[in-house]
Design an enzyme around this catalytic site. Structure first.
Site, mmCIF file in Angstrom:
data_model
loop_
_atom_site.group_PDB
_atom_site.id
_atom_site.type_symbol
_atom_site.label_atom_id
_atom_site.label_comp_id
_atom_site.label_asym_id
_atom_site.label_seq_id
_atom_site.Cartn_x
_atom_site.Cartn_y
_atom_site.Cartn_z
ATOM 1 N N ASP A 36 -4.648 2.050 -4.463
ATOM 2 C CA ASP A 36 -3.196 2.215 -4.246
ATOM 3 C C ASP A 36 -2.562 0.905 -3.811
ATOM 4 O O ASP A 36 -1.490 0.897 -3.205
ATOM 5 C CB ASP A 36 -2.951 3.298 -3.196
ATOM 6 C CG ASP A 36 -3.498 2.907 -1.817
ATOM 7 O OD1 ASP A 36 -4.510 2.173 -1.768
ATOM 8 O OD2 ASP A 36 -2.918 3.326 -0.801
ATOM 9 N N ASP B 22 0.848 -1.193 0.000
ATOM 10 C CA ASP B 22 0.000 0.000 0.000
ATOM 11 C C ASP B 22 0.881 1.240 0.000
ATOM 12 O O ASP B 22 1.925 1.265 0.686
ATOM 13 C CB ASP B 22 -0.884 0.042 1.251
ATOM 14 C CG ASP B 22 -2.159 -0.779 1.084
ATOM 15 O OD1 ASP B 22 -2.314 -1.377 0.010
ATOM 16 O OD2 ASP B 22 -2.958 -0.827 2.033
#
Length: 703
Positions: free
Chosen positions: A355, A312
């Site tokens: 993301d 992430d």
């Protein structure tokens, strides 16, 4: 007839002429089933045997006095005369095929052979020859050639690549359009070679199977990849069938290959769009799950390991909220680009949503390999990114798991990696955290490696390999680093990572160190006897090896036993050695080695916590710039500045610098510009066995 035979000069021939009458000789010549003739040096016939009448009709005596050249077909005459004059000049055997005018007025193909009879002056006095009717053979050959021309015209009119193969699979013919498709200038470069050798290794089993079936009478069709001679990618649809003669017997194999590259590319484009993310061009979530399942299946089949990292971008929502989604998209694309350029070519990188990214690392050796992949991914994002005129420093967090160490299937592997990522975020973002079952599983792993080391590491199994070092300024060989390799009884040559826990154990580390010393000294002794200029050989030392407090003495004794000077050796230590338990033993041993003439190298310089104090407090001659810095030099100017500072610091302290992990010429050029003295890595050469050192050095010198 007397004149023909009276030219013989040997006693044997003169004796034979006395014994056989001219009439008898003429009878013999007329009885031979070939037309026999003789002529003067310029081709004026003075004898033609009666076989002329049998073969061609007419009276042979009518040809006496004529030059036989005049009877040659006008189209063949120039060649016949030229070859006759050459034979006359060289006084050698004459042989030619041409059309000769018959008594009936027609022309027939004949084979003329003639041998010159030389006089005392060495000049041609007579020609003795034969004339054989070969008309039917030549006619048959010409008919066959015409048939072949017709067939070839059909082949040349085809847009496909057509090949005719012998029954053992060799290329006998290939049409010109096929040669053009394959970008082969001339068939002669392929003629006689095996058909399957044209194909890449991965396709050869399929091609051979198709040929076997076709040569047995079947018609086979398959598709495959085969680049052209200039390596242009090509895909082919191939039909293979047998060739039969008039009796139905199989005499060869026919292959027709159609270029299907364009259709394949269209299909690939559609498939690519369905499996890739439009923004980053990375594989998408669908491709990720397919690849993960396939990787786990390969791991089960091959006995290897698969690592999975879920990543992430830290605080990505904040970027979108403050700078807008366009800035967020730019950040995602840049992160993707850096990941692709920093990780191994074998790592599978994909964007699974938002993301979130994933890395599938196949055939990893251990969890440390996966942690290294995670660290590399983090380093790829540390350099600031300029967005809307401002520098943005972002980070990434990753959680990982390994199959089959942690999970039993692909689905569980994904869940465990996600669990590790969640745990990392709960503790604070940044870095990489791998899933584990705490101390129990860690102890099992350590015990397994120690047990393997105790059972497997023996004098017979240790195999030192040597990685070369060169001087960047001149390219000359400066030495080699001795690296531990050991032979597993069933799995072959192993890296030290497979028994890394052994280096933390005093007894095992000392045993492995002693075995390495003995093997390396033996190699050095052999090379010196053969006058091999190997420079200086460096050996790594683990912390546990110093705990016995006689490391220096044992090493110097081994050198002396082999009659080796200490100057040919270098000891490599890491900062961990200097900070570990028993550091006072380390200090004493290094001082003793230094006084004896052995150089001391500080490995992985800059990755520890107290590098500068170590340069001050310990007798360090060489600092080794860690490969993690070298790898980033071409990507990050700040890394270049750090490496340059380290090199300048070393110079000011009269310490030599060595760069590890040099893999590209760009890295070598940057290091040379920064003033680095020595380098090692795959650009210079991989670690090689002792048996290969002499050849490698000779090859380097020749280059």
């Amino acid at each position: 007839m007397d004149r023909i035979f009276n030219t013989a000069t040997s006693k044997q021939h003169r004796a034979r002429n006395k014994r056989v009458s001219p009439d008898k000789l003429e009878h013999i010549l007329n009885s031979i089933p070939h037309v026999i003739w003789s002529s003067g040096p310029n081709g004026q016939l003075d004898f033609v045997s009666n076989q002329w009448t049998t073969s061609f009709g007419g009276d042979p005596t009518e040809m006496i006095g004529d030059g036989w050249i005049n009877a040659v077909h006008p189209e063949d005459r120039d060649d016949a005369v030229a070859s006759w004059m050459m034979a006359l000049e060289k006084k050698s055997l004459y042989q030619n095929e041409f059309r000769l005018k018959m008594p009936s007025g027609e022309y027939r193909w004949v084979l003329i052979k003639a041998k010159p009879e030389l006089g005392r002056d060495g000049q041609v006095q007579h020609w003795l020859g034969t004339c054989t009717d070969v008309h039917d053979r030549i006619a048959a050959q010409r008919a066959l050639a015409e048939k072949e021309r017709l067939h070839r015209s059909v082949l040349e009119a085809s847009a496909d690549c057509i090949k005719i193969l012998s029954l053992d699979g060799r290329l006998q013919l290939m049409n010109r359009p096929g040669l053009q498709l394959m970008e082969v200038p001339d068939f002669s470069v392929l003629s006689g070679s095996f058909w399957w050798d044209m194909w890449p290794t991965a396709m050869r089993a399929t091609v051979k199977a198709a040929f076997r079936d076709a040569s047995a009478g079947e018609t086979v069709r398959f598709s495959g990849y085969c680049p052209t001679a200039s390596a242009k990618p090509k895909w082919w649809d191939v039909v293979v069938t047998s060739i039969r003669d008039e009796d139905g017997a199989i005499t060869g194999v026919l292959s027709i290959s159609r270029d299907s590259t364009a259709d394949r590319e269209k299909s690939d484009e559609l498939r690519w769009a369905s499996e890739h993310d439009a923004l980053t061009a990375l594989p998408n979530r669908r491709a990720f799950h397919n690849r993960l399942r396939a990787a786990v299946l390969r791991s089960m089949q091959n006995g290897t390991k698969v690592g999975l990292l879920l990543i992430d971008i830290d605080h990505f929502k904040h970027v979108n909220d403050t700078l807008g989604h366009a800035a967020g998209d730019t950040l995602l694309k840049e992160f993707s680009r850096r990941l692709k350029h920093s990780l191994r070519s074998t790592d599978f990188i994909c964007r699974i949503g938002g993301d979130e990214f994933a890395i599938i690392a196949e055939e990893i050796g251990s969890s440390s390999d996966l942690l290294m992949v995670g660290e590399t991914a983090s380093m790829a994002f540390r350099a600031p990114l300029r967005l809307q005129g401002r520098a943005l420093c972002a980070g990434a967090s990753s959680g990982g798991a390994i199959f089959p160490d942690d999970a039993d299937c692909a689905n569980d592997l994904f869940k465990l990696a996600d669990t590790a990522l969640y745990a990392l975020k709960a503790e604070g973002r940044g870095g990489t955290k791998l899933f584990h079952s705490y101390m129990r599983e860690e102890a099992q792993r350590a015990a397994s490696q120690l047990n393997l080391a105790r059972l497997a590491v023996t004098d017979a199994s240790v195999r030192p390999h040597y990685q070369p070092k060169i001087r960047l300024s001149t390219g000359e060989i400066a030495g080699f680093e001795a690296l531990l390799r050991w032979e597993h009884p069933t799995q072959g040559l192993q890296l030290p990572e497979t028994i890394e826990e052994a280096f933390k154990d005093y007894e095992l580390a000392s045993k492995i160190g002693s075995l390495m010393h003995a093997k390396v000294m033996s190699d050095l002794h052999s090379w010196r006897r053969c006058d091999v200029n190997f420079g200086r050989i460096s050996i790594n030392a683990s912390p546990a090896e110093f705990l016995r407090d006689d490391y220096a003495e044992r090493l110097l004794e081994t050198l002396a036993t082999r009659g080796l000077p200490p100057t040919c050796l270098e000891i490599e230590i890491t900062e961990h050695v200097l900070m570990a338990q028993g550091s006072k033993y380390v200090s004493r041993a290094l001082a003793a080695l230094k006084n004896a003439g052995i150089t001391i190298a500080l490995d992985d310089f800059g990755t520890g916590h107290s590098s500068l104090s170590h340069l001050r407090d310990f007798p360090v001659d060489v600092v080794k710039i860690d490969k993690s810095f070298v790898k980033q030099m071409t990507l990050d100017p700040q890394i270049v500045a750090i490496v340059t500072a380290v090199i300048n610091l070393a110079k000011s302290l009269q310490i030599e610098s060595v760069a590890e992990g040099v893999e590209t010429k760009d890295q070598a050029d940057l290091l040379l510009a920064a003033g680095c003295g020595l380098a090692q890595g795959f650009l210079i050469g991989p670690a090689i066995s002792s048996d290969s050192i002499t050849t490698w050095i000779a090859g380097r010198a020749a280059a």
